[in-house]
Design an enzyme around this catalytic site. Structure first.
Site, short mmCIF file in Angstrom:
data_model
loop_
_atom_site.label_atom_id
_atom_site.label_comp_id
_atom_site.label_asym_id
_atom_site.label_seq_id
_atom_site.Cartn_x
_atom_site.Cartn_y
_atom_site.Cartn_z
CE LYS A 92 101.61 -38.75 -3.86
NZ LYS A 92 101.78 -37.54 -3.02
CE LYS A 109 98.12 -40.02 2.80
NZ LYS A 109 99.40 -40.01 3.53
NE ARG A 146 75.26 -42.45 19.01
CZ ARG A 146 75.85 -41.50 19.69
NH1 ARG A 146 76.72 -40.69 19.10
NH2 ARG A 146 75.57 -41.31 20.97
CG ASP A 180 107.10 -35.93 0.16
OD1 ASP A 180 106.21 -35.73 1.00
OD2 ASP A 180 107.54 -37.06 -0.11
CD GLU A 188 105.57 -36.51 -3.60
OE1 GLU A 188 104.48 -36.53 -3.01
OE2 GLU A 188 106.21 -37.53 -3.90
#
Length: 301
Positions: free
Chosen positions: A173, A141, A106, A224, A203
């Protein structure tokens, strides 16, 4: 992908990852089902077979799972990581003590199915923009603990890797900009802080911010949540800022690189790629990739 360009995983990188997964699965008492039903003298040969078409990734982790359970288990890869497979195609063969083969099954399949799924989904995204100069790239992510191997799978699928963490590139950002007092201020502060090998990306969410960013000369501008029309305008602004012709633009390594992000999925990436941006970042290829169906089948003799 050309074999010489395929990424590699060091056994030292993956051993702790696989060992922890095995310990999680074995729990406190080990594989009591296998221990109860199969004697230690039994041996087995099994095939790892793809049940659908896709791109294979994760064979070194699957091999490590069997090896860590029992070094006497023999693992033979029949394809390589990065190879495309068809439904029913054999991927690998394992043989050795039956208890060991079944106890590692597994964990080996979990890594192989997940990473092959990431590679296969990335390949679908890459195929949508193969006629353009854009490349699909991953993000931060990723599933906790699996970032390095997921990014490895992205590359096997024909994608590109974004930064691996907070320490290998500067990505300014919107919240950084808000606190720093503006786009140019944030870029200038980052340049004063960073070493000469650290790239700086900022960004922006509009063309005015992009123009301000260009005056401060970052390495990359992340556009963005801009639709195709705005992205085409951004490419034109970048070309004009660097006084480049349309023919010279794509090949000029001194210009600012443009990355599109936001609302990127398998249905939208083609239109985004056709705008002329250099990279298209999306979390879909890691966070939303379906697993590739792979099974382990005992070979009866």
């Amino acid at each position: 992908m050309t074999p010489s360009l395929r990424p590699q995983l060091s056994p030292l990188m993956i051993e702790d990852l696989v060992r922890n997964a095995l310990l999680e699965d074995l729990g406190r008492a080990g594989d009591i089902t296998t221990y109860a039903t199969i004697g230690p003298e039994k041996t087995a040969t099994a095939g790892l077979n793809s049940r659908e078409a896709g791109v294979v990734a994760g064979l070194p982790l699957a091999e490590s799972a069997f090896r860590l359970i029992d070094p006497s288990v023999r693992f033979e890869a029949l394809v390589g990581d990065g190879d495309r497979v068809t439904p029913g195609q054999p991927i690998a063969r394992v043989s050795g003590p039956a208890c060991s083969v079944l106890s590692a099954e597994r964990v080996a399949l979990n890594f192989l199915m997940h990473l092959s799924g990431v590679a296969s989904y990335t390949a679908r995204f890459a195929a949508e923009i193969a006629h353009t100069s854009a490349r699909v790239t991953c993000t931060r992510k990723t599933l906790p603990g699996l970032r390095a191997v997921e990014k490895y799978a992205v590359r096997l699928g024909g994608g590109s890797n974004h930064r691996f963490g907070l320490d290998d590139a500067i990505l300014i950002k919107d919240n950084h900009i808000a606190v720093a007092g503006g786009v140019a201020s944030a870029i200038n502060a980052a340049r004063a802080y960073a070493g000469h090998l650290v790239k700086i990306e900022v960004e922006v969410d509009g063309l005015d911010q992009m123009r301000e960013a260009l005056t401060a000369r970052p390495d990359v501008i992340l556009l963005d949540n801009m639709g195709p029309d705005l992205l085409r305008q951004a490419v034109a602004i970048n070309r004009e800022h660097h006084s480049l012709s349309a023919e010279a633009y794509a090949a000029d390594v001194r210009r600012v690189v443009l990355e599109a992000s936001g609302n990127v999925n398998i249905d939208t990436i083609r239109a985004i790629g056709e705008t002329g941006v250099d990279y298209i970042s999306t979390s879909k290829i890691t966070m939303a990739a379906p697993t590739l169906d792979i099974g382990l089948d005992i070979v009866l003799t």
